[in-house]
Design an enzyme around this catalytic site. Structure first.
Site, PDB file in Angstrom:
ATOM      1  N   CYS A 141       0.892  -1.275   0.086  1.00 17.22           N
ATOM      2  CA  CYS A 141       0.194  -0.051  -0.027  1.00 17.22           C
ATOM      3  C   CYS A 141       0.978   1.343   0.091  1.00 17.22           C
ATOM      4  O   CYS A 141       0.860   2.219  -0.775  1.00 17.22           O
ATOM      5  CB  CYS A 141      -0.732   0.056   1.432  1.00 17.22           C
TER       6      CYS A 141
HETATM    7  N1  LIG Z   1      -4.130  -4.506   5.235  1.00 16.66           N
HETATM    8  C1  LIG Z   1      -3.634  -3.780   4.107  1.00 16.66           C
HETATM    9  O1  LIG Z   1      -4.047  -2.653   3.809  1.00 16.66           O
HETATM   10  C2  LIG Z   1      -2.745  -4.684   3.121  1.00 16.66           C
HETATM   11  C3  LIG Z   1      -2.348  -3.680   2.079  1.00 16.66           C
HETATM   12  C4  LIG Z   1      -1.583  -4.470   1.116  1.00 16.66           C
HETATM   13  C5  LIG Z   1      -1.001  -5.674   1.269  1.00 16.66           C
HETATM   14  N2  LIG Z   1      -1.324  -6.114   2.487  1.00 16.66           N
HETATM   15  C6  LIG Z   1      -0.843  -7.929   2.690  1.00 16.66           C
HETATM   16  O2  LIG Z   1      -1.776  -8.685   2.553  1.00 16.66           O
HETATM   17  C7  LIG Z   1      -1.706  -9.710   3.371  1.00 16.66           C
HETATM   18  C8  LIG Z   1      -3.033  -9.942   3.985  1.00 16.66           C
HETATM   19  O3  LIG Z   1      -3.313  -9.029   4.859  1.00 16.66           O
HETATM   20  P1  LIG Z   1      -4.395  -8.487   5.636  1.00 16.66           P
HETATM   21  O4  LIG Z   1      -4.465  -7.274   6.127  1.00 16.66           O
HETATM   22  O5  LIG Z   1      -5.703  -9.175   4.978  1.00 16.66           O
HETATM   23  O6  LIG Z   1      -4.303  -9.679   6.862  1.00 16.66           O
HETATM   24  P2  LIG Z   1      -5.491 -10.096   8.071  1.00 16.66           P
HETATM   25  O7  LIG Z   1      -6.655  -9.255   8.233  1.00 16.66           O
HETATM   26  O8  LIG Z   1      -4.419 -10.489   9.210  1.00 16.66           O
HETATM   27  O9  LIG Z   1      -5.813 -11.511   7.383  1.00 16.66           O
HETATM   28  C9  LIG Z   1      -4.763 -12.596   7.356  1.00 16.66           C
HETATM   29  C10 LIG Z   1      -5.539 -14.073   6.343  1.00 16.66           C
HETATM   30  O10 LIG Z   1      -4.402 -14.780   6.418  1.00 16.66           O
HETATM   31  C11 LIG Z   1      -4.894 -16.085   6.969  1.00 16.66           C
HETATM   32  N3  LIG Z   1      -3.687 -16.372   7.882  1.00 16.66           N
HETATM   33  C12 LIG Z   1      -3.114 -16.035   8.678  1.00 16.66           C
HETATM   34  N4  LIG Z   1      -1.792 -16.544   9.202  1.00 16.66           N
HETATM   35  C13 LIG Z   1      -1.967 -17.488   8.274  1.00 16.66           C
HETATM   36  C14 LIG Z   1      -1.003 -18.643   8.138  1.00 16.66           C
HETATM   37  N5  LIG Z   1       0.185 -18.882   9.005  1.00 16.66           N
HETATM   38  N6  LIG Z   1      -1.163 -19.611   7.168  1.00 16.66           N
HETATM   39  C15 LIG Z   1      -2.386 -19.629   6.480  1.00 16.66           C
HETATM   40  N7  LIG Z   1      -3.125 -18.570   6.563  1.00 16.66           N
HETATM   41  C16 LIG Z   1      -2.963 -17.635   7.402  1.00 16.66           C
HETATM   42  C17 LIG Z   1      -6.055 -15.454   8.205  1.00 16.66           C
HETATM   43  O11 LIG Z   1      -6.873 -16.765   8.344  1.00 16.66           O
HETATM   44  P3  LIG Z   1      -7.454 -16.882   9.810  1.00 16.66           P
HETATM   45  O12 LIG Z   1      -8.251 -15.644  10.034  1.00 16.66           O
HETATM   46  O13 LIG Z   1      -8.078 -18.184   9.689  1.00 16.66           O
HETATM   47  O14 LIG Z   1      -6.392 -17.051  10.830  1.00 16.66           O
HETATM   48  C18 LIG Z   1      -6.694 -14.601   7.368  1.00 16.66           C
HETATM   49  O15 LIG Z   1      -7.723 -15.007   6.371  1.00 16.66           O
HETATM   50  C19 LIG Z   1      -0.906  -9.512   4.116  1.00 16.66           C
HETATM   51  O16 LIG Z   1       0.555 -10.104   3.824  1.00 16.66           O
HETATM   52  C20 LIG Z   1      -0.449  -7.846   4.072  1.00 16.66           C
HETATM   53  O17 LIG Z   1       0.891  -7.608   4.302  1.00 16.66           O
HETATM   54  C21 LIG Z   1      -2.380  -5.968   3.337  1.00 16.66           C
END
Ligand SMILES: NC(=O)c1ccc[n+]([C@@H]2O[C@H](COP(=O)([O-])OP(=O)(O)OC[C@H]3O[C@@H](n4cnc5c(N)ncnc54)[C@H](OP(=O)(O)O)[C@@H]3O)[C@@H](O)[C@H]2O)c1
Length: 352
Positions: free
Chosen positions: A154
């Site tokens: 982001c």
């Molecule tokens: N948030 C942002 O603004 C943003 C922007 C750009 C990129 N990103 C990137 O996008 C990715 C996801 O971000 P997010 O904000 O959506 O994260 P999040 O809200 O923490 O969600 C993570 C997801 O991954 C699953 N998960 C967590 N640990 C895992 C593991 N060890 N093995 C398999 N599945 C796992 C979780 O499942 P459970 O709920 O079942 O644990 C959940 O569905 C990250 O790499 C982040 O850096 C995020």
């Protein structure tokens, strides 16, 4: 004859970017979401963990199984934490899927740079040359042709888009770029932590990971290097701001020569982004606001010249969950599928 709808799976569907992918893909005219996976939040109905989808999607959340994904989908989005994504992406590519990875695992082309910033050996370095950095405004043609897109971070999206036209046209110098960016708290994901707890974020703002320590720093440098031929060194300061969504990035760079005007920069940026459905270049004197892009896949960029200091003040705003993650991923999917780049992504932001 109408093309069959592509079948799409989301791995990591219970997180913030997973939820945003679902919101966008359920309305997309040329795909069908067929399968959702997560790690712990498994449930017969997704609305149990994402109540906003009640009545809109009845799919279950299932444990990830690459063979199952391959049976049920043609395209997979991996919205997992970095590190956890590599094995998942590997397994899906091996089964012939097209993959869009939202984590940082395939963004940095050099495995040794990944190790330095992410603290572990890259588990699939042989895949790195295959991954295309999913910034359509820079790599549109490569995205069309690849099976693996590394969706940009982001901060890098909001911080590099305004600079791309200026660097490409030689209007600013790359040597002493300073970037300061404010982010909403959803950038930290859905897992609660003291640092993102409402009482500790709701009415304050704080810098974190300053002075060349934030992991998006080498990614920003890599993107700028793609334009000018060699990665510059930038100073990047991120600030956590009391809002749920949004990034406001301000970049400062030395003018390459005297007399470069805001009007010339705006004209250059409009030329550069002509044909890009997701970038709007603001008129001289208009300063971008995160509220103008909230909920949309749009980036707005604006420019001012500090003639006293001989510097440009370039500005970009995005919604971190849309153009900063899931919307940009869908934009790349459109290119991979041969669809119109803006398909399903044309809405304006939710103002106010
Ligand atoms: N948030 C942002 O603004 C943003 C922007 C750009 C990129 N990103 C990137 O996008 C990715 C996801 O971000 P997010 O904000 O959506 O994260 P999040 O809200 O923490 O969600 C993570 C997801 O991954 C699953 N998960 C967590 N640990 C895992 C593991 N060890 N093995 C398999 N599945 C796992 C979780 O499942 P459970 O709920 O079942 O644990 C959940 O569905 C990250 O790499 C982040 O850096 C995020």
């Amino acid at each position: 004859m109408e093309r069959p709808r592509a079948r799409v799976a989301i791995v990591g569907a219970t997180g913030y970017t997973g939820a945003e992918l679902l919101r966008l893909l359920l309305q997309h005219p040329s795909v069908t979401v067929t399968a959702l996976y997560a790690r712990e939040k498994l449930t017969p109905r997704v609305s149990t963990v994402l109540p906003a989808l009640t009545g809109l999607c009845d799919l279950p959340i299932e444990p990830f199984d690459a063979d199952d994904v391959a049976r049920r989908a043609d395209v997979a989005f991996c919205a997992l934490p970095h590190g956890a994504s590599i094995a998942c992406v590997e397994a899906l590519l091996a089964r012939g899927l097209r993959v869009l990875d939202l984590s940082a695992d395939f963004r940095l082309r050099d495995a040794s740079v990944y190790k330095t910033w992410y603290g572990a050996e890259h588990a699939a370095p042989a895949r790195l040359p295959e991954a295309v950095y999913g910034l359509p405004e820079l790599h549109r043609e490569k995205i069309r042709a690849t099976r693996l897109v590394a969706v940009p971070g982001c901060y890098p999206t909001a911080s590099t888009l305004p600079l791309l036209p200026l660097l490409a046209a030689g209007m600013v110098r790359p040597e002493r770029i300073v970037i300061h960016a404010l982010s909403g708290v959803s950038g930290a994901g859905r897992t609660p932590a003291p640092s993102t707890h409402f009482p500790e974020t709701g009415e304050g703002a704080r810098n974190y990971k300053v002075a060349g320590t934030h992991r998006h720093t080498p990614e920003i440098e890599q993107v700028l290097g793609d334009v000018i031929g060699a990665a510059p060194t930038v100073t990047f300061t991120p600030t956590l701001a009391p809002m749920t969504r949004g990034i406001l990035s301000t970049q400062y760079a030395d003018l390459a020569r005297e007399g470069v005007t805001v009007e010339a920069m705006v004209a250059e940026a409009r030329r550069y982004f002509a044909g890009s459905p997701s970038v709007a270049v603001l008129d001289p004197g208009v300063l971008p606001d995160t509220l103008w892009v909230r909920g949309s896949n749009r980036a707005m960029v604006g420019y001012a010249v500090d003639a006293r200091a001989g510097r440009v003040v370039a500005m970009g705003v995005i919604d971190n969950l849309v153009k900063g993650a899931s919307g940009q991923a869908v934009q790349c999917m459109n290119l991979m599928l041969g669809e119109d780049e803006g398909e399903g992504l044309r809405g304006a932001g939710m103002f106010p």
